[in-house]
Motif scaffolding. Structure first.
Motif, PDB file in Angstrom:
ATOM      1  N   ARG A  13       0.803  -1.217   0.000  1.00 56.08           N
ATOM      2  CA  ARG A  13       0.000   0.000   0.000  1.00 56.08           C
ATOM      3  C   ARG A  13       0.837   1.268   0.000  1.00 56.08           C
ATOM      4  NH1 ARG A  13      -3.355  -2.448   4.076  1.00 56.08           N
ATOM      5  NH2 ARG A  13      -5.161  -3.415   3.113  1.00 56.08           N
ATOM      6  N   ALA A  16      -0.600   3.410  -4.531  1.00 57.86           N
ATOM      7  CA  ALA A  16      -1.810   2.811  -5.101  1.00 57.86           C
ATOM      8  C   ALA A  16      -2.327   3.684  -6.236  1.00 57.86           C
ATOM      9  CB  ALA A  16      -2.890   2.648  -4.033  1.00 57.86           C
ATOM     10  N   LEU A  40      -0.502  -1.024  -5.679  1.00 56.10           N
ATOM     11  CA  LEU A  40      -1.790  -1.646  -5.393  1.00 56.10           C
ATOM     12  C   LEU A  40      -2.813  -1.058  -6.356  1.00 56.10           C
ATOM     13  CD1 LEU A  40      -3.670  -3.375  -3.581  1.00 56.10           C
ATOM     14  CD2 LEU A  40      -3.884  -1.367  -2.091  1.00 56.10           C
ATOM     15  N   THR A 139     -10.539  -2.019   4.303  1.00 56.03           N
ATOM     16  CA  THR A 139     -10.060  -0.646   4.402  1.00 56.03           C
ATOM     17  C   THR A 139     -11.163   0.333   4.041  1.00 56.03           C
ATOM     18  OG1 THR A 139      -9.248  -0.553   2.109  1.00 56.03           O
ATOM     19  CG2 THR A 139      -7.757  -1.484   3.756  1.00 56.03           C
ATOM     20  N   TRP A 171      -7.605   5.460   3.707  1.00 54.36           N
ATOM     21  CA  TRP A 171      -7.117   6.334   2.636  1.00 54.36           C
ATOM     22  C   TRP A 171      -7.947   7.602   2.663  1.00 54.36           C
ATOM     23  CZ3 TRP A 171      -2.836   5.559  -0.140  1.00 54.36           C
ATOM     24  CH2 TRP A 171      -2.336   4.244  -0.283  1.00 54.36           C
TER      25      TRP A 171
END
Length: 337
Positions: A13, A16, A40, A139, A171
């Motif tokens: 990660r 990404a 990712l 996530t 994120w």
């Protein structure tokens, strides 16, 4: 490159490519994977109801070379999210991500996406339900707030709710979303970026994985953000100028950027396109993601013209891609083409 906190999930990660509706489909991801082995990759946001009731192979199928690849889900019903996550796990995805950032009218009518910034408890319930059903990392991708929310309290509340439910990473798109008055495109450009708000969240939560997204246009900028947060996510910059992805692995591993073998890349994509066409698809399904590949090279404009005019025609084959590539002068690079 080592990062502190949640080390078991950090490696995949650090960098990404953002989930982008109508863009990051399986053909886009296959193409991007040819340019970077370490990034990712994310699916487009797929609504949980569609996963449960729709054509799963069409919606969820992917080439195994795309790993690591994450499935982003949209929804607010915990049981539906859990069922969709379990289906996604069965397809072999490496991660399940909950969308808490999309501001489009479609997601507002379903009270999910960025609307969920207002209801952290609903986010927590969804995350907990998915964590109970799958062993994959779960996530969340969110904004710093919506509408008139105070971003200091809103982002903290959302983050605390997600982590209390077991979320493995957060994120953060470093902008607010305005649910009324701005289009999805305007919501990506008009609300001011506040990277420092995301940095403060990380400073307050040193043992949590926090990645940053929004307005990042270069790998130099990405590297600068990695001094403050655990991961960095590029969206439109990576899509519109995909060659940028060829430098990701060097960024992550600390080595020299390897030159791109464009001839090999084009042949790999031509073979992939031929397989797709043989299964009933069209060349343009693949090549539409490759339009910006030669940005800055002499001949890039002609390359784009050939793909735009010929790849969309019925019966177009991979020879169109090869023809377009033949227009590019790899020995001449300019700032614009």
């Amino acid at each position: 490159m080592e990062k502190a906190g949640n080390s078991h999930i950090c490696a995949s990660r650090l960098f990404a490519v953002a989930p982008m509706i109508d863009w990051t489909d399986r053909h886009c991801r296959f193409f991007h994977r040819q340019l970077t082995g370490g990034a990712l990759l994310y699916t487009e946001m797929i609504v949980a109801d569609a996963v449960i009731h729709g054509d799963r192979e069409r919606l969820l199928g992917f080439d195994r070379s795309e790993h690591p690849v994450a499935l982003q889900l949209g929804g607010s019903d915990p049981e539906k999210l859990a069922e969709a996550a379990e289906i996604g796990a069965g397809f072999g995805y490496d991660e399940i991500n909950l969308n808490v950032g999309c501001p489009s009218d479609r997601v507002q009518s379903g009270t999910f996406g960025a609307c969920l910034m207002k209801t952290p408890g609903v986010v927590a319930a969804g995350v907990a339900a998915m964590k109970a059903r799958v062993s994959l990392p779960v996530t969340v991708k969110c904004r710093i707030g919506v509408d008139d929310q105070d971003t200091e309290t809103a982002l903290d509340a959302l983050a605390d709710a997600a982590w209390s439910a077991g979320a493995d990473a957060l994120w953060v798109h470093a902008r607010k979303a305005w649910l009324q008055g701005l289009s999805p495109r305007e919501n990506r450009e008009i609300p001011p970026l506040d990277y420092n708000r995301v940095y403060r969240l990380k400073q307050a939560n040193p043992d949590r994985f926090i990645g940053i997204n929004g307005g990042i246009v270069s790998l130099d900028e990405a590297a600068a953000h990695l001094a403050h947060v655990d991961g960095v996510m590029l969206g439109r910059a990576a899509y519109q100028n995909p060659a940028i992805l060829a430098g990701v692995d060097a960024l992550l591993e600390g080595g020299e950027r390897a030159p791109v073998d464009y001839a090999l890349l084009i042949e790999t994509m031509a073979a992939y396109a031929e397989r797709h066409i043989a299964s009933g698809g069209r060349l343009s399904h693949v090549t539409r993601h490759m339009i910006g590949l030669f940005h800055g090279f002499d001949g890039a404009r002609r390359y784009r013209q050939i793909l735009s005019s010929k790849a969309t025609k019925p019966g177009a084959g991979a020879e169109v891609l090869r023809e377009a590539f033949s227009a590019v002068d790899l020995g001449t690079r300019r700032d614009a083409a």
